[in-house]
Enzyme design. Structure first.
Site, PDB file in Angstrom:
ATOM      1  N   ARG A 280       0.837  -1.206   0.000  1.00  0.00           N
ATOM      2  CA  ARG A 280       0.000   0.000   0.000  1.00  0.00           C
ATOM      3  C   ARG A 280       0.871   1.255   0.000  1.00  0.00           C
ATOM      4  NH1 ARG A 280      -3.735  -3.404   3.129  1.00  0.00           N
ATOM      5  NH2 ARG A 280      -2.537  -3.106   5.035  1.00  0.00           N
TER       6      ARG A 280
ATOM      7  N   CYS B 182      -3.460 -13.953  -3.363  1.00  0.00           N
ATOM      8  CA  CYS B 182      -3.255 -14.456  -2.001  1.00  0.00           C
ATOM      9  C   CYS B 182      -3.607 -15.934  -1.901  1.00  0.00           C
ATOM     10  CB  CYS B 182      -4.073 -13.634  -1.004  1.00  0.00           C
ATOM     11  SG  CYS B 182      -5.858 -13.719  -1.247  1.00  0.00           S
TER      12      CYS B 182
ATOM     13  N   ASP C 211      -6.467  -6.760  -6.330  1.00  0.00           N
ATOM     14  CA  ASP C 211      -6.166  -7.504  -5.099  1.00  0.00           C
ATOM     15  C   ASP C 211      -7.382  -8.342  -4.716  1.00  0.00           C
ATOM     16  OD1 ASP C 211      -4.937  -8.404  -2.802  1.00  0.00           O
ATOM     17  OD2 ASP C 211      -5.472  -6.631  -1.621  1.00  0.00           O
TER      18      ASP C 211
END
Length: 398
Positions: free
Chosen positions: A214, A342, A302
């Site tokens: 980030r 992820c 994401d």
């Protein structure tokens, strides 16, 4: 300490001696009928190999805690592991403008199945094995001793599965100790402020593993028109705006997440009305933007984990390829694509292959400018490659 002795199938002791922490049911000569959390000694040809706790509800029957036969699994054991993990965080992470990080990262910290995220003066404890339930109290006491400034410890629902990374943590939390946590916790990360729903939010309420990424987006976003897909509570969006982005469009399927993202803009002194927030299906929105001919200078992808099981891996790889292809169709020449996965079951090579396929089909030439994995508070034991799950790449359209 009552210890049950279990014999391993021949040839399997080597992996445990090398440091792998999992023993599957099929690797045991006999599976005993003992309560969850029972301490077991694993032996090969009668010789001690490792000590761990038993979980009768998971395909992973035993998770290893120590390879030292003289080490008891007691209050002192948990206190030492928590203290060591905290010392490593304080030595490896710049906490000058950050008050939140992962304090315990399961297997990476020698406490398989245990996750503890520290959000300012509150800790969120998540147990990923029914075999850990008897030790919850000891872990709470270890946290209280290691972090005396804690006001409270919140617990999230345990699961009895071995596919931990797929658990979305949607169960409501409960206080395990201390002062009741606010409905939304306020945390600091790299000087920014975020509200975290630790009671009901995904996982423990915030994705601390993307902290440094980030911050990278904050540095890259200046003067750019940004699209943040699967924005959740707006972590990447806030950083893009703080970095001087011309505009930020944040999209997530969850209306509550969008509302929290908007509030996080306000908390950071950012004019939310100058940016766009939309609760919508990302794939449908990307198709709509393509039809409109809308483009962006920086697109952030994401998504949640795509691979819900080992059987779903190929479908997940195809899904990543499709998502990235759609996004690349909206990327301006010279623009940046920040894409993440992820899914632990989708390795770096497979994920990179999906992005390559996407670029080929979109007719876009990409060059890698950043390649990142997990931060120091999400350590990966070398003998436990299953612990590597986060991939984050930044590409430039050339």
């Amino acid at each position: 300490m009552n210890v049950v002795k279990l014999e391993l199938a021949p040839g399997l002791g080597r992996h445990l001696r090398a440091g792998h922490p999992w023993v599957f049911r099929k690797a045991l000569d006999k599976v005993p009928k003992i309560p969850p959390g029972s301490v077991v000694d694993l032996a090969e040809n009668g010789k001690f190999v490792a000590r761990g706790y038993f979980d009768p509800h998971s395909a992973i029957a035993v998770r290893v805690l120590t390879r030292n036969p003289r080490q008891n699994i007691d209050a002192a054991f948990f206190a030492q592991r928590v203290k060591q993990a905290l010392a490593e965080r304080r030595s490896l992470i710049d906490l000058s403008d950050t008050d939140s990080f992962r304090l315990i990262h399961g297997e990476g910290d020698g406490l398989p199945g245990v996750v503890v995220d520290l959000y300012g003066q509150y800790a969120v404890l998540k147990l990923y094995s029914a075999g850990l339930t008897p030790y919850r109290g000891l872990i709470v006491e270890a946290l209280k001793a290691a972090v005396p400034e804690l006001k409270g410890i919140l617990g999230r629902d345990e699961v009895g599965r071995d596919d931990a990374e797929e658990d979305e943590g949607r169960g409501t939390g409960r206080m395990l100790w201390g002062e009741k946590a606010p409905e939304l916790l306020s945390i600091r990360e790299r000087g920014a402020t975020f509200l975290v729903d630790a009671w009901r939010g995904q996982k423990t309420g915030f994705f601390l593993d993307q902290r440094e990424n980030r911050y990278l987006i904050r540095r890259l976003a200046k003067g750019r028109e940004v699209l943040n897909c699967f924005c959740f509570s707006g972590g990447f969006s806030v950083n893009a705006a703080l970095g001087g982005a011309k505009s930020v469009f944040s999209v997530d399927l969850d209306p509550d997440a969008i509302a929290l993202a908007r509030e996080n803009f306000t908390r950071n002194g950012l004019p939310a009305e100058k940016h766009d927030f939309l609760a919508a299906d990302v794939f449908k929105l990307l198709a709509s933007f393509r039809e409109e001919g809308r483009t962006f200078d920086l697109i952030i992808l994401d998504p949640p984990a795509f691979a819900k099981s080992q059987r779903a891996v190929q479908a997940a790889i195809d899904g990543y390829a499709s998502l990235n292809r759609q996004a690349l169709g909206l990327l301006k020449p010279g623009g940046l694509l920040a894409t993440a996965s992820c899914s632990a079951r989708v390795g770096p090579d497979d994920f990179m292959g999906a992005v390559k396929e996407a670029a080929f089909k979109a007719g876009v030439d990409l060059a890698m400018v950043e390649e990142r994995y997990q931060p120091p508070d999400h350590p990966i034991r070398l003998q436990f490659p299953e612990g590597r799950y986060l991939k984050f790449y930044v590409m430039v359209s050339v």
